[in-house]
Design a protein around this motif. Sequence first.
Motif, PDB file in Angstrom:
ATOM      1  N   ASN A 142      25.805 -25.200  -3.090  1.00  0.00           N
ATOM      2  CA  ASN A 142      24.843 -24.113  -3.272  1.00  0.00           C
ATOM      3  C   ASN A 142      23.441 -24.657  -3.521  1.00  0.00           C
ATOM      4  O   ASN A 142      22.466 -24.194  -2.918  1.00  0.00           O
ATOM      5  N   GLU A 158      21.963 -26.404  -0.431  1.00  0.00           N
ATOM      6  CA  GLU A 158      21.588 -25.415   0.591  1.00  0.00           C
ATOM      7  C   GLU A 158      20.296 -24.696   0.210  1.00  0.00           C
ATOM      8  O   GLU A 158      19.495 -24.358   1.083  1.00  0.00           O
ATOM      9  N   GLN A 159      20.075 -24.484  -1.082  1.00  0.00           N
ATOM     10  CA  GLN A 159      18.808 -23.894  -1.516  1.00  0.00           C
ATOM     11  C   GLN A 159      17.636 -24.826  -1.209  1.00  0.00           C
ATOM     12  O   GLN A 159      16.564 -24.375  -0.786  1.00  0.00           O
ATOM     13  N   GLU A 181      16.965 -24.675   2.518  1.00  0.00           N
ATOM     14  CA  GLU A 181      16.267 -23.436   2.859  1.00  0.00           C
ATOM     15  C   GLU A 181      14.792 -23.516   2.465  1.00  0.00           C
ATOM     16  O   GLU A 181      13.911 -23.136   3.228  1.00  0.00           O
ATOM     17  N   LEU A 182      14.544 -24.035   1.297  1.00  0.00           N
ATOM     18  CA  LEU A 182      13.169 -24.165   0.816  1.00  0.00           C
ATOM     19  C   LEU A 182      12.351 -25.109   1.699  1.00  0.00           C
ATOM     20  O   LEU A 182      11.212 -24.803   2.061  1.00  0.00           O
TER      21      LEU A 182
END
Length: 191
Positions: free
Chosen positions: A34, A37-38, A41-42
């Motif tokens: 998690n 993946e953040q 994405e950022l």
Amino acid sequence: MTDHDTDEQHGFHRHGDNAFVAEFSESEREVLINLVEQILELLGERTDNHVDDPLAAMVGITTHDSPPEDEVLLRLLPNAYADQVDAAEFRRYTESTLRGKKYAHSMSMRITLKSSVDGIIEVDHDGANDWLGAMNDIRLALGVRLKVEQNSHEELELLAPDDPMRGVYAVYSWLGWLQESLIVALMDEAI
């Protein structure tokens, strides 16, 4: 993943000449996936389209010359100079490469975690360096959320049990311990 529950956890250890192994519970693995993946994405939010200058695209020069507005992204991609003109020029020539390197580290960590069997991961020297880079970026991001520049570790240790930041701090601390275990494993001589 409690506050330094190292009796049950072993972190990374060397396995042979060029392998480093760690075992994660399903919940630890999910937390890591998690978080990474953040970060992915950022890092993907501020992409550059070089439609006007193919040479700039080829050598990695970006049209972005201002710092990111998001405080976490700014921590991951900081200004190199206090002078705004110098910082902007430097950013144009380096942000794309830095972003790509950080993205690659995080993607390597994600792929390793997603493909692990029974929570056991194994990485070589390059993979270990990718993990160190990705874990560092996750800790930087968590550190921004925890305001570690304003709050001491002693203050963060005293967060109330029901404070949502207590869990963030526990993950931040655990990742620091995990990084340290990988650095120690990298420094150990092969058995």
